[in-house]
Design a protein around this motif. Structure first.
Motif, mmCIF file in Angstrom:
data_model
loop_
_atom_site.group_PDB
_atom_site.id
_atom_site.type_symbol
_atom_site.label_atom_id
_atom_site.label_comp_id
_atom_site.label_asym_id
_atom_site.label_seq_id
_atom_site.Cartn_x
_atom_site.Cartn_y
_atom_site.Cartn_z
ATOM 1 N N THR A 1 11.851 73.691 55.596
ATOM 2 C CA THR A 1 13.139 73.475 56.255
ATOM 3 C C THR A 1 14.300 73.723 55.298
ATOM 4 N N ALA B 1 20.121 74.437 59.483
ATOM 5 C CA ALA B 1 18.755 74.299 58.980
ATOM 6 C C ALA B 1 17.844 75.240 59.740
ATOM 7 N N GLU B 2 16.780 75.604 59.082
ATOM 8 C CA GLU B 2 15.729 76.388 59.716
ATOM 9 C C GLU B 2 14.423 75.656 59.461
ATOM 10 N N ALA B 3 13.496 75.799 60.373
ATOM 11 C CA ALA B 3 12.163 75.225 60.195
ATOM 12 C C ALA B 3 11.174 76.352 60.425
ATOM 13 N N SER C 1 9.824 80.095 63.932
ATOM 14 C CA SER C 1 10.992 79.464 63.314
ATOM 15 C C SER C 1 11.817 78.719 64.347
ATOM 16 N N ALA D 1 18.509 69.453 60.358
ATOM 17 C CA ALA D 1 17.062 69.541 60.140
ATOM 18 C C ALA D 1 16.296 69.016 61.355
ATOM 19 N N ALA E 1 16.431 71.604 64.035
ATOM 20 C CA ALA E 1 15.571 72.746 63.721
ATOM 21 C C ALA E 1 14.106 72.398 63.992
ATOM 22 N N LEU E 2 13.690 71.198 63.606
ATOM 23 C CA LEU E 2 12.311 70.770 63.855
ATOM 24 C C LEU E 2 12.034 70.622 65.349
#
Length: 89
Positions: free
Chosen positions: A11, A22-24, A35, A58, A61-62
Protein backbone atom coordinates in the motif's frame (compact mmCIF):
# COMPACT_ATOMS: atom_id res chain seq x y z
CA UNK A 1 -5.31 -26.44 -0.48
CA UNK A 2 -5.27 -24.08 -3.46
CA UNK A 3 -3.38 -20.85 -3.03
CA UNK A 4 -5.35 -17.77 -4.13
CA UNK A 5 -2.61 -15.18 -4.05
CA UNK A 6 0.89 -14.78 -2.81
CA UNK A 7 2.97 -12.17 -1.11
CA UNK A 8 1.81 -9.22 0.91
CA UNK A 9 -0.59 -6.51 -0.12
CA UNK A 10 1.49 -3.41 -0.77
CA UNK A 11 0.00 0.00 0.00
CA UNK A 12 2.21 2.84 -1.22
CA UNK A 13 1.07 6.30 -0.06
CA UNK A 14 1.70 9.74 -1.54
CA UNK A 15 0.18 13.18 -1.31
CA UNK A 16 -0.83 15.45 -4.17
CA UNK A 17 -1.56 18.93 -2.84
CA UNK A 18 -4.15 18.47 -0.10
CA UNK A 19 -5.06 14.94 -1.16
CA UNK A 20 -3.40 11.87 0.33
CA UNK A 21 -3.58 8.99 -2.15
CA UNK A 22 -2.97 5.30 -1.66
CA UNK A 23 -2.78 2.23 -3.80
CA UNK A 24 -3.18 -1.38 -2.74
CA UNK A 25 -1.52 -4.02 -4.92
CA UNK A 26 -1.78 -7.79 -4.77
CA UNK A 27 -0.68 -10.55 -7.14
CA UNK A 28 -3.24 -13.30 -7.73
CA UNK A 29 -2.80 -16.71 -9.36
CA UNK A 30 -0.76 -16.87 -12.54
CA UNK A 31 0.85 -13.50 -11.79
CA UNK A 32 -2.34 -11.49 -12.33
CA UNK A 33 -1.97 -8.16 -10.52
CA UNK A 34 -4.96 -6.42 -8.96
CA UNK A 35 -4.87 -2.84 -7.65
CA UNK A 36 -7.19 -0.70 -5.57
CA UNK A 37 -7.06 3.07 -5.27
CA UNK A 38 -8.00 5.41 -2.43
CA UNK A 39 -8.14 9.15 -1.90
CA UNK A 40 -8.75 11.41 1.09
CA UNK A 41 -9.59 15.10 0.96
CA UNK A 42 -8.92 17.50 3.79
CA UNK A 43 -11.25 20.39 4.45
CA UNK A 44 -9.22 23.62 4.07
CA UNK A 45 -10.33 24.65 7.59
CA UNK A 46 -8.99 21.43 9.19
CA UNK A 47 -5.54 21.16 10.75
CA UNK A 48 -3.10 19.17 8.66
CA UNK A 49 -2.72 15.78 10.33
CA UNK A 50 -1.03 13.71 7.63
CA UNK A 51 -1.53 10.36 9.34
CA UNK A 52 -5.33 10.65 9.38
CA UNK A 53 -5.55 11.36 5.66
CA UNK A 54 -3.12 8.56 4.89
CA UNK A 55 -5.16 6.11 6.97
CA UNK A 56 -8.38 7.10 5.18
CA UNK A 57 -6.74 6.84 1.75
CA UNK A 58 -5.21 3.45 2.63
CA UNK A 59 -8.54 2.13 3.96
CA UNK A 60 -10.29 3.22 0.76
CA UNK A 61 -7.59 1.61 -1.40
CA UNK A 62 -7.92 -1.67 0.53
CA UNK A 63 -11.71 -1.51 0.25
CA UNK A 64 -11.44 -0.95 -3.51
CA UNK A 65 -9.03 -3.88 -3.78
CA UNK A 66 -11.41 -6.08 -1.74
CA UNK A 67 -14.31 -5.24 -4.06
CA UNK A 68 -12.24 -6.03 -7.15
CA UNK A 69 -11.11 -9.37 -5.69
CA UNK A 70 -14.69 -10.22 -4.75
CA UNK A 71 -15.87 -9.33 -8.25
CA UNK A 72 -13.15 -11.51 -9.80
CA UNK A 73 -14.14 -14.41 -7.53
CA UNK A 74 -17.80 -13.99 -8.50
CA UNK A 75 -16.83 -14.09 -12.17
CA UNK A 76 -14.88 -17.30 -11.63
CA UNK A 77 -17.82 -18.87 -9.79
CA UNK A 78 -20.18 -17.86 -12.59
CA UNK A 79 -17.85 -19.41 -15.18
CA UNK A 80 -17.96 -22.72 -13.33
CA UNK A 81 -21.64 -22.79 -12.32
CA UNK A 82 -23.17 -20.84 -15.24
CA UNK A 83 -25.31 -19.07 -12.66
CA UNK A 84 -25.16 -15.57 -11.22
CA UNK A 85 -23.04 -15.38 -8.08
CA UNK A 86 -24.13 -13.11 -5.21
CA UNK A 87 -21.13 -12.28 -3.02
CA UNK A 88 -21.05 -9.54 -0.38
CA UNK A 89 -18.31 -7.99 1.75
Amino acid sequence: MTRVGHGPVETPLHEEGREPRAEAHMTRNHGIKVSGHGLARRNPDDRKVTEIGEEIAAARALSDLAHKLLSAAAGEIETITHERAHLHL
